[in-house]
Write a protein that holds these residues in place. Structure first.
Motif, PDB file in Angstrom:
ATOM      1  N   HIS A 168      -4.580  12.593  14.218  1.00  0.00           N
ATOM      2  CA  HIS A 168      -3.995  11.349  14.724  1.00  0.00           C
ATOM      3  C   HIS A 168      -2.478  11.472  14.901  1.00  0.00           C
ATOM      4  O   HIS A 168      -1.902  10.848  15.782  1.00  0.00           O
ATOM      5  N   ALA A 192      -8.709   5.361  16.872  1.00  0.00           N
ATOM      6  CA  ALA A 192     -10.116   5.673  16.636  1.00  0.00           C
ATOM      7  C   ALA A 192     -10.242   6.786  15.591  1.00  0.00           C
ATOM      8  O   ALA A 192     -11.065   6.699  14.673  1.00  0.00           O
ATOM      9  N   ARG A 212      -7.960   7.586  13.330  1.00  0.00           N
ATOM     10  CA  ARG A 212      -7.498   7.048  12.038  1.00  0.00           C
ATOM     11  C   ARG A 212      -8.583   6.223  11.353  1.00  0.00           C
ATOM     12  O   ARG A 212      -8.704   6.247  10.128  1.00  0.00           O
ATOM     13  N   LEU A 213      -9.365   5.489  12.146  1.00  0.00           N
ATOM     14  CA  LEU A 213     -10.400   4.631  11.562  1.00  0.00           C
ATOM     15  C   LEU A 213     -11.642   5.416  11.142  1.00  0.00           C
ATOM     16  O   LEU A 213     -12.212   5.159  10.088  1.00  0.00           O
ATOM     17  N   TRP A 214     -12.095   6.349  11.988  1.00  0.00           N
ATOM     18  CA  TRP A 214     -13.392   6.968  11.738  1.00  0.00           C
ATOM     19  C   TRP A 214     -13.341   8.409  11.243  1.00  0.00           C
ATOM     20  O   TRP A 214     -14.315   8.876  10.646  1.00  0.00           O
ATOM     21  N   SER A 215     -12.260   9.118  11.469  1.00  0.00           N
ATOM     22  CA  SER A 215     -12.175  10.516  11.015  1.00  0.00           C
ATOM     23  C   SER A 215     -10.754  10.878  10.609  1.00  0.00           C
ATOM     24  O   SER A 215     -10.155  11.806  11.164  1.00  0.00           O
ATOM     25  N   PRO A 230     -11.863  -0.177   6.933  1.00  0.00           N
ATOM     26  CA  PRO A 230     -10.786  -0.033   7.918  1.00  0.00           C
ATOM     27  C   PRO A 230      -9.632  -0.987   7.654  1.00  0.00           C
ATOM     28  O   PRO A 230      -9.799  -2.076   7.134  1.00  0.00           O
ATOM     29  N   VAL A 249      -7.475  -1.767  13.386  1.00  0.00           N
ATOM     30  CA  VAL A 249      -8.537  -2.319  14.236  1.00  0.00           C
ATOM     31  C   VAL A 249      -7.921  -3.168  15.349  1.00  0.00           C
ATOM     32  O   VAL A 249      -8.315  -3.074  16.516  1.00  0.00           O
TER      33      VAL A 249
END
Length: 89
Positions: free
Chosen positions: A63, A47, A49-52, A2, A7
């Motif tokens: 996103h 969220a 962008r970070l995980w999917s 990430p 974050v």
């Protein structure tokens, strides 16, 4: 891995979501409700962008769609803040 900026912004917007959510729950003011929705959308943006980041709708990254919706919420929230002050003049 990430991006630390993503974050940090996720955490910042989550804190704002909690604060404005509580203000909305207690005060029942429309402008706080719109701000809460905006912060909810921003939490969702980061969220995703970070995980999917590969999720897309009609060829557009999810996103980005969420961010556009957050921009709309920001505009409405600012109008609800400024409009009464301009009308009072």
């Amino acid at each position: 891995m990430p991006e630390w900026g993503d974050v940090a912004l996720l955490g910042l917007f989550a804190v704002h979501l909690a604060i404005f959510g509580r203000m909305t729950w207690r005060g029942r003011q429309l402008r706080h409700g719109i701000a809460t929705i905006t912060f909810l959308l921003l939490v969702a943006v980061f969220a995703v962008r970070l995980w999917s980041p590969e999720w897309s709708v009609a060829g557009v990254a999810v996103h980005r769609v969420l961010r556009w919706a957050a921009w709309g919420g920001t505009v409405v929230s600012l109008l609800l803040l400024v409009w009464p002050r301009l009308a009072a003049r």
